[in-house]
Design a protein around this motif. Sequence first.
Motif, PDB file in Angstrom:
ATOM      1  N   LEU A 106      37.616  64.450 -91.325  1.00  0.00           N
ATOM      2  CA  LEU A 106      38.305  63.549 -90.408  1.00  0.00           C
ATOM      3  C   LEU A 106      38.938  64.305 -89.246  1.00  0.00           C
ATOM      4  N   ALA A 107      39.439  65.510 -89.523  1.00  0.00           N
ATOM      5  CA  ALA A 107      40.104  66.291 -88.485  1.00  0.00           C
ATOM      6  C   ALA A 107      39.141  66.698 -87.367  1.00  0.00           C
ATOM      7  N   GLN A 108      37.848  66.742 -87.698  1.00  0.00           N
ATOM      8  CA  GLN A 108      36.859  67.152 -86.705  1.00  0.00           C
ATOM      9  C   GLN A 108      36.353  65.995 -85.859  1.00  0.00           C
ATOM     10  N   LEU A 109      36.856  64.803 -86.127  1.00  0.00           N
ATOM     11  CA  LEU A 109      36.376  63.616 -85.419  1.00  0.00           C
ATOM     12  C   LEU A 109      37.474  63.022 -84.550  1.00  0.00           C
ATOM     13  N   GLY A 110      37.046  62.249 -83.553  1.00  0.00           N
ATOM     14  CA  GLY A 110      38.011  61.560 -82.713  1.00  0.00           C
ATOM     15  C   GLY A 110      38.508  60.295 -83.389  1.00  0.00           C
ATOM     16  N   SER A 111      39.339  59.527 -82.670  1.00  0.00           N
ATOM     17  CA  SER A 111      39.919  58.320 -83.254  1.00  0.00           C
ATOM     18  C   SER A 111      40.076  57.208 -82.229  1.00  0.00           C
ATOM     19  N   ASP A 115      35.221  57.074 -78.898  1.00  0.00           N
ATOM     20  CA  ASP A 115      34.561  57.923 -79.897  1.00  0.00           C
ATOM     21  C   ASP A 115      33.661  57.083 -80.808  1.00  0.00           C
ATOM     22  N   VAL A 116      34.151  55.901 -81.187  1.00  0.00           N
ATOM     23  CA  VAL A 116      33.345  55.005 -82.017  1.00  0.00           C
ATOM     24  C   VAL A 116      32.086  54.587 -81.266  1.00  0.00           C
ATOM     25  N   ASP A 117      32.238  54.186 -80.021  1.00  0.00           N
ATOM     26  CA  ASP A 117      31.096  53.744 -79.226  1.00  0.00           C
ATOM     27  C   ASP A 117      30.058  54.846 -79.080  1.00  0.00           C
ATOM     28  N   GLY A 135      30.132  57.643 -87.509  1.00  0.00           N
ATOM     29  CA  GLY A 135      30.755  56.525 -86.825  1.00  0.00           C
ATOM     30  C   GLY A 135      31.727  55.772 -87.729  1.00  0.00           C
ATOM     31  N   ILE A 136      31.385  55.635 -89.006  1.00  0.00           N
ATOM     32  CA  ILE A 136      32.279  54.975 -89.963  1.00  0.00           C
ATOM     33  C   ILE A 136      33.523  55.817 -90.193  1.00  0.00           C
ATOM     34  N   TYR A 137      33.344  57.132 -90.312  1.00  0.00           N
ATOM     35  CA  TYR A 137      34.508  58.015 -90.481  1.00  0.00           C
ATOM     36  C   TYR A 137      35.422  57.935 -89.264  1.00  0.00           C
ATOM     37  N   THR A 138      34.824  57.830 -88.084  1.00  0.00           N
ATOM     38  CA  THR A 138      35.627  57.726 -86.863  1.00  0.00           C
ATOM     39  C   THR A 138      36.417  56.421 -86.846  1.00  0.00           C
ATOM     40  N   ARG A 139      35.809  55.365 -87.302  1.00  0.00           N
ATOM     41  CA  ARG A 139      36.524  54.086 -87.410  1.00  0.00           C
ATOM     42  C   ARG A 139      37.708  54.219 -88.378  1.00  0.00           C
ATOM     43  N   TYR A 140      37.500  54.883 -89.488  1.00  0.00           N
ATOM     44  CA  TYR A 140      38.578  55.060 -90.458  1.00  0.00           C
ATOM     45  C   TYR A 140      39.694  55.919 -89.870  1.00  0.00           C
ATOM     46  N   ASN A 141      39.313  56.934 -89.115  1.00  0.00           N
ATOM     47  CA  ASN A 141      40.302  57.784 -88.434  1.00  0.00           C
ATOM     48  C   ASN A 141      41.165  56.946 -87.500  1.00  0.00           C
ATOM     49  N   ARG A 142      40.498  56.043 -86.801  1.00  0.00           N
ATOM     50  CA  ARG A 142      41.220  55.175 -85.866  1.00  0.00           C
ATOM     51  C   ARG A 142      42.183  54.257 -86.616  1.00  0.00           C
ATOM     52  N   GLN A 158      36.988  50.374 -96.413  1.00  0.00           N
ATOM     53  CA  GLN A 158      35.592  50.144 -96.063  1.00  0.00           C
ATOM     54  C   GLN A 158      35.131  48.757 -96.499  1.00  0.00           C
ATOM     55  N   LYS A 159      35.531  48.349 -97.700  1.00  0.00           N
ATOM     56  CA  LYS A 159      35.100  47.045 -98.208  1.00  0.00           C
ATOM     57  C   LYS A 159      35.741  45.911 -97.423  1.00  0.00           C
ATOM     58  N   ARG A 160      37.059  46.019 -97.218  1.00  0.00           N
ATOM     59  CA  ARG A 160      37.779  44.909 -96.593  1.00  0.00           C
ATOM     60  C   ARG A 160      37.627  44.886 -95.079  1.00  0.00           C
ATOM     61  N   PHE A 161      37.893  46.010 -94.413  1.00  0.00           N
ATOM     62  CA  PHE A 161      37.962  46.030 -92.953  1.00  0.00           C
ATOM     63  C   PHE A 161      36.622  46.307 -92.284  1.00  0.00           C
ATOM     64  N   LEU A 162      35.665  46.824 -93.049  1.00  0.00           N
ATOM     65  CA  LEU A 162      34.384  47.152 -92.432  1.00  0.00           C
ATOM     66  C   LEU A 162      33.308  46.167 -92.897  1.00  0.00           C
ATOM     67  N   THR A 163      32.939  46.242 -94.170  1.00  0.00           N
ATOM     68  CA  THR A 163      31.813  45.436 -94.662  1.00  0.00           C
ATOM     69  C   THR A 163      32.140  43.946 -94.669  1.00  0.00           C
ATOM     70  N   GLN A 164      33.260  43.564 -95.292  1.00  0.00           N
ATOM     71  CA  GLN A 164      33.586  42.142 -95.387  1.00  0.00           C
ATOM     72  C   GLN A 164      33.949  41.549 -94.035  1.00  0.00           C
ATOM     73  N   ASN A 165      34.669  42.280 -93.210  1.00  0.00           N
ATOM     74  CA  ASN A 165      35.022  41.765 -91.890  1.00  0.00           C
ATOM     75  C   ASN A 165      33.773  41.502 -91.057  1.00  0.00           C
ATOM     76  N   GLN A 166      32.827  42.445 -91.108  1.00  0.00           N
ATOM     77  CA  GLN A 166      31.607  42.245 -90.331  1.00  0.00           C
ATOM     78  C   GLN A 166      30.826  41.039 -90.846  1.00  0.00           C
ATOM     79  N   GLN A 167      30.727  40.909 -92.157  1.00  0.00           N
ATOM     80  CA  GLN A 167      30.020  39.762 -92.721  1.00  0.00           C
ATOM     81  C   GLN A 167      30.705  38.457 -92.339  1.00  0.00           C
ATOM     82  N   ASN A 168      32.010  38.419 -92.444  1.00  0.00           N
ATOM     83  CA  ASN A 168      32.755  37.214 -92.120  1.00  0.00           C
ATOM     84  C   ASN A 168      32.527  36.796 -90.668  1.00  0.00           C
ATOM     85  N   ASN A 169      32.614  37.754 -89.766  1.00  0.00           N
ATOM     86  CA  ASN A 169      32.478  37.433 -88.349  1.00  0.00           C
ATOM     87  C   ASN A 169      31.038  37.089 -87.969  1.00  0.00           C
TER      88      ASN A 169
END
Length: 791
Positions: A106-111, A115-117, A135-142, A158-169
């Motif tokens: 995580l320390a080697q990635l932006g936030s 950076d995500v884009d 890209g997923i690690y960068t999202r988590y860093n953010r 990852q389950k709540r804010f990434l996978t489920q949120n994307q499915q819901n939207n």
Amino acid sequence: MNTPIRTRLRARLASCLAVISAAGMMLVGLPAAPAQAAPGDTAQITTGKRCDEMHLGKKYPRTPANSGAPGGAQFEESWPGLEEKYFYDHLFKGFEDVPTPTAQELAQLGSTQEDVDAWDKKYARSKDPDDMKQGIYTRYNRYLKGGTGARLPFKRWQKRFLTQNQQNNRKGAAFERKTVRDFNLVGPDWLCEVTVEVRDQNGKVIARRKYDAYNAKKDQFAEFKSTSKYRPKQYAADRIVLRHKDATYDFTKKNLVIYGGEKAAKGTVNQYGKLNQALRGERGTTGNPVRIYERRATGMGVYPTTKYSKYYPVMNPNPARGTAGPMNDIAFGSGRNLNDAKRIQREFNQANTRSALGRGPGGVDFTTLEIQYVGNPVKGKGLDYSFKADYVDDEDTNPGYGGQAKLQLASDAMFTWLALDPRSFWVNLNPDQPDKIMDPTFGKTDAGRVLLVADLDMKHDYARAMDPRVEPGKTYWDAMSDVGLPCSHSLRNWIVPKAAKVRVDENGIYILDAPLEVKSAPIDFTTPSPNGDCSLTKEQVQTSQRLVDQYILPGIERKINEDPKYADLRRVYKSRVAAEYIRRQDKDHPTDFHAIIGSGDVKRWPLRAPNTGWTPKKTYDEYVTSFTKGDYSYPCEYNGENKTCVMGGVDFSKQPEKKISRARFQAERPRLDVTTKNSVRTETGYRDTYTAYLGGSSSGNTDNGGTPEPDPSPTGRPTHKPGSPAPEPSDSHSGGPTPTPITPPGKNDDDHGGGLADTGAQVGLVAGIAAVLVAVGFVLARVKRRRGTRD
């Protein structure tokens, strides 16, 4: 019992019921009255964009006459076909098994969003899963650096804010687009994302409701719900909005239509039914201000299969490769206990802002989970499968849990039936045979444990049913006395399958019903009973047995087929039916299961927690205690003496089947084949039942294939509508294989029982089912009932 006594008892019972009813009203109370509009309240509407422009990307010059849902009933549905699907992008589903990042990674990635884009653009060019992982690690860093509160661990985030949120939207947006198109919600009259705000006389907001669509000319608000599940906050706001009237807005003339994509939950129908009743009274109308209209369709997420796709260790013959599908996701994510399940359901609801995710892991009653379909196994392509289970009534307050254990048991049992010789499928609780409890290898599996425990449970239930103080025992002993029998005979009880109702076609086997039956037959034991001996003539034994069959066994059989206590027995038996189908298919053409079948090796499917310490001897010792000391006691007269009497207390050697034709299958289970096929990729509900169908696949192909199809333009109103042999304690059965007659080709499938044979599709003739789960039960009931005053 004489008449005065009976009259007094009836009077007392009526009095008790009256007290109970009154207490129930005091404790439960009457339903709360819906909120009323108050003088001085004011409303404001904030309009959104035109629906056609927002969802279809173009403006239609006029609103067609057939725009909106037809009809006027509170609840209506159309059946354009369960094969109707809509697709949405669910990219992150293909990366559920990304490992938790280290602090150094995580320390080697932006936030930042930039950076995500950047990672997203790189992945779009390369399609390298590691680019998306970054890209997923960068999202988590953010996420970690973007707030001050407690941060969730990576996997929960990852389950709540990434996978489920994307499915819901994405699923929610796809369903909204579909609804606008299907119901012609186009033209200048339809506005989408309209917010209504109601304030009290002090300016305080008492209701804020965002409706998916609004048509002022029709006086109609619209809500789009792909799962037809209402949200309590929305319902609370609807109760206020639909009553509001001020100088500018009169919402008491407006209505609400909920456009659903699945069967509406009971809570949705019930709550809005109450609101309709109140609004009709206030408005003085007979119509329904709130209507639920469903156009059933299945939302399919499209996602890639990558090295980071999630697999689960069930239903796959390859130990290095698991399976994927909604069944696995929901079962393994359901929580191990009630508190765990409530936490998971809360987090799920927080992500389910558009109600597009369905009921969630807590919505399934896993105690009812049973396999209902396995596909035709093809070497190198794995196996498709589908389970069914009831929905719970209220997943938010009383969610289902324990799905992983139930799914694991069904899967382990299927492989146990495949690996072991059918001659080892027996259990035997006989006080005279402590050395023949069950096959040693079978006794190291949960399938074997379930059979032996169920056999003991059945004996306990039989003992309770024979109690002369309560029904049905009282009726039985009265009948015994009427024919002059002083005591009952020794007998053995065991469980056998009735004909399993199946449909076999070129795609696989549908296990529609697999009922069980309780058998009983006279037998003698050398182990003494605490009640002493009772000698009956052959004719008296036959009479006593007939009365047992008439009065006692039907209730025991109902328990076996319906009581939650025997759910595991029913679960593993259905897995046995599925395993036999796989065994036969493998005989015709070797499959991925070939090395397992008949191997005798069950190390991959052992006793699992919390039963790792179980042994057959433990259950046998419980049975001997029950047999020699009894489950309960009661005063009785035996051989002329006043004393205390006691009571104590599964042969699946055949697995008969009732094949049904294609025509009958489609008539009795219309579109079940399509529901089942869809369930392999996403959770589906079957027609008008509150039953979930959840499937999966071991093929390794977890995506739905292709990309979302382009949406057509609105076209008008939609169409509606080796093992050790079993002991042989009597001549009534055998522990070995029993061949089943082959159904002759060309005969009516409905007229034949027997094995899995040709049922309409040219699958070919197959051999009869081998012996199953031989489980022999015994119970000694030598009791004379003291006769009292008779009516």
